[in-house]
Design an enzyme around this catalytic site. Structure first.
Site, PDB file in Angstrom:
ATOM      1  CB  CYS A  55      -0.920   0.021   1.222  1.00  0.00           C
ATOM      2  SG  CYS A  55      -2.009  -1.401   1.331  1.00  0.00           S
ATOM      3  NE  ARG A 138      -2.849  -4.570  -2.795  1.00  0.00           N
ATOM      4  CZ  ARG A 138      -2.274  -3.939  -1.768  1.00  0.00           C
ATOM      5  NH1 ARG A 138      -2.387  -2.623  -1.665  1.00  0.00           N
ATOM      6  NH2 ARG A 138      -1.593  -4.609  -0.876  1.00  0.00           N
TER       7      ARG A 138
HETATM    8  C1  BEZ Z   1       0.612  -4.624   1.821  1.00  0.00           C
HETATM    9  O1  BEZ Z   1       1.827  -4.814   1.880  1.00  0.00           O
HETATM   10  O2  BEZ Z   1       0.128  -3.554   1.446  1.00  0.00           O
HETATM   11  C2  BEZ Z   1      -0.308  -5.716   2.249  1.00  0.00           C
HETATM   12  C3  BEZ Z   1       0.061  -7.012   1.991  1.00  0.00           C
HETATM   13  C4  BEZ Z   1      -0.784  -8.039   2.392  1.00  0.00           C
HETATM   14  C5  BEZ Z   1      -1.965  -7.742   3.038  1.00  0.00           C
HETATM   15  C6  BEZ Z   1      -2.343  -6.431   3.250  1.00  0.00           C
HETATM   16  C7  BEZ Z   1      -1.512  -5.403   2.855  1.00  0.00           C
END
Ligand code: BEZ
Length: 239
Positions: A55, A138
């Site tokens: 993110c 997402r």
């Molecule tokens: C992330 O790194 O943004 C992420 C990865 C797995 C689950 C939720 C967020």
């Protein structure tokens, strides 16, 4: 016979629907959506959680492209089910500490919605329990100046989005509207566009006979024409 539990039915907005309305608190103040964005294209997107690495790279990339989206009359609005103070602390950390590719000291100035009740995320079908019942996936909603949903893209938690593709989607939608055409696979401004199938036999024959200016048909249903990159940009680029 044993019955397996089925996930609860959820309503999901669809392409062509009016964007569901809501009011929310954001890092840039309160918003009334989509009313506050009337007259602009807007990308409403969700991310799973603040203080997570994928993110973080997405926010840095989107924030770095904000002016490019603005040039196509497109505003950005983020959302996660975290609270406002988490959002503020995360965005400050990004600006103060995080480097990714050639980006550093990136300030996120577009609004990030707090949605701790998940009300907005549920309304937009951003919670997909098979993936995670406590985080938004997402999601990307491209909404036009009339408040109509024009494109929806979903990615799972592990997959960071391609923001060039999101900009390409905005340009393709705006070009289709401006020229009443469709865009083929992998279209980019300057590539040939698809001329919709003619409504009457006479017009279809004229096209096949090469009588419509610039239109080339390889079959009755497959006609293309050139629109130069300059003409596309002149029609859709606002700044
Ligand atoms: C992330 O790194 O943004 C992420 C990865 C797995 C689950 C939720 C967020």
């Amino acid at each position: 016979m044993t019955e397996t539990a089925q996930p609860a039915a959820v309503s999901m907005p669809r392409i062509g629907d009016p964007a569901p309305a809501f009011t929310a608190v954001t890092t840039q103040g309160d918003i009334s959506f989509p009313a506050d964005y009337a007259g602009s294209w807007v990308i409403l997107f969700s991310h799973p959680a603040d203080f997570t690495p994928v993110c973080t790279t997405e926010f840095m990339t989107f924030a770095s492209m904000q002016e490019e989206f603005a040039a196509y009359n497109t505003k950005l609005v983020g959302l996660s089910v975290d609270g406002l103070y988490s959002h503020i602390a995360w965005l400050r950390t990004i600006q103060d500490r995080i480097e990714f590719k050639d980006m550093k000291n990136v300030e996120v100035t577009f609004p990030l919605i707090e949605d701790i009740t998940m009300e907005v995320a549920q309304k937009y079908g951003m919670i997909m329990p098979g993936e995670d019942s406590t985080k938004a996936v997402r999601a990307v909603f491209v909404i036009d100046p009339q408040g109509t949903i024009r494109t929806i893209i979903y990615y799972p938690l592990s997959l960071g989005r391609n923001f060039d593709e999101i900009l390409r989607v905005v340009k393709a939608l705006q070009t289709a509207d401006a020229f009443s055409i469709a865009t083929p696979a992998d279209w980019r401004p300057g590539d040939r566009v698809i001329v919709p199938t003619a409504g009457s036999c006479g017009t279809a024959k004229d096209r096949m006979d090469g009588k419509e200016d610039g239109v080339e048909c390889v079959d009755w249903f497959f006609c293309t024409k050139e629109i130069s990159e300059g003409d596309v940009e002149a029609a859709i680029r606002k700044a």
